[in-house]
Design a protein around this motif. Structure first.
Motif, short mmCIF file in Angstrom:
data_model
loop_
_atom_site.label_atom_id
_atom_site.label_comp_id
_atom_site.label_asym_id
_atom_site.label_seq_id
_atom_site.Cartn_x
_atom_site.Cartn_y
_atom_site.Cartn_z
N LYS A 1 0.84 -1.20 0.00
CA LYS A 1 0.00 0.00 0.00
C LYS A 1 0.87 1.25 0.00
O LYS A 1 0.62 2.19 -0.76
N GLY B 1 2.46 1.68 -3.40
CA GLY B 1 1.48 2.19 -4.36
C GLY B 1 1.27 3.68 -4.21
O GLY B 1 1.22 4.42 -5.20
N CYS B 2 1.18 4.15 -2.97
CA CYS B 2 1.02 5.59 -2.72
C CYS B 2 2.27 6.36 -3.12
O CYS B 2 2.18 7.45 -3.69
N THR C 1 2.48 7.03 -6.92
CA THR C 1 1.38 7.74 -7.57
C THR C 1 1.89 8.83 -8.50
O THR C 1 1.46 8.93 -9.66
N LYS C 2 2.81 9.67 -8.04
CA LYS C 2 3.34 10.74 -8.89
C LYS C 2 4.01 10.19 -10.13
O LYS C 2 3.89 10.75 -11.22
N GLN C 3 4.73 9.09 -9.98
CA GLN C 3 5.40 8.49 -11.13
C GLN C 3 4.37 7.97 -12.14
O GLN C 3 4.52 8.16 -13.34
N ARG C 4 3.33 7.35 -11.65
CA ARG C 4 2.30 6.81 -12.54
C ARG C 4 1.52 7.91 -13.26
O ARG C 4 1.04 7.71 -14.37
N GLU C 5 1.38 9.07 -12.62
CA GLU C 5 0.62 10.18 -13.20
C GLU C 5 1.49 11.10 -14.04
O GLU C 5 1.00 12.05 -14.64
N TRP C 6 2.78 10.83 -14.11
CA TRP C 6 3.72 11.68 -14.83
C TRP C 6 3.39 11.72 -16.31
O TRP C 6 3.03 10.72 -16.92
#
Length: 67
Positions: free
Chosen positions: A44, A47-48, A51-56
């Motif tokens: 968890k 994953g948190c 988040t910034k990397q996934r939304e980059w």
């Protein structure tokens, strides 16, 4: 477990200790001399943290939207 977790996260044990001390990583459960983390709690947190990397969005994609 401390060593296994630091290897899994690819950080040193000292970095892991600093993250816990700073409140940036969940505290461990201490059982006698053992220090353990529940795998679901670690996943968890990971994953948190990602988040910034996934939304980059690449800079070139951002420029196309600028008028």
């Amino acid at each position: 477990m401390h060593n296994q977790l630091s290897q899994h996260l690819q950080v040193s044990e000292r970095t892991l200790e600093k993250l816990v001390a700073a409140g940036k990583f969940p505290p461990p459960l201490r059982i006698g001399k053992r220090v353990v983390w529940a795998s679901d709690v670690v996943e968890k947190w990971l994953g948190c943290a990602l988040t910034k990397q996934r939304e980059w969005v690449p800079a070139s994609s951002r420029r196309r939207n600028v008028i």
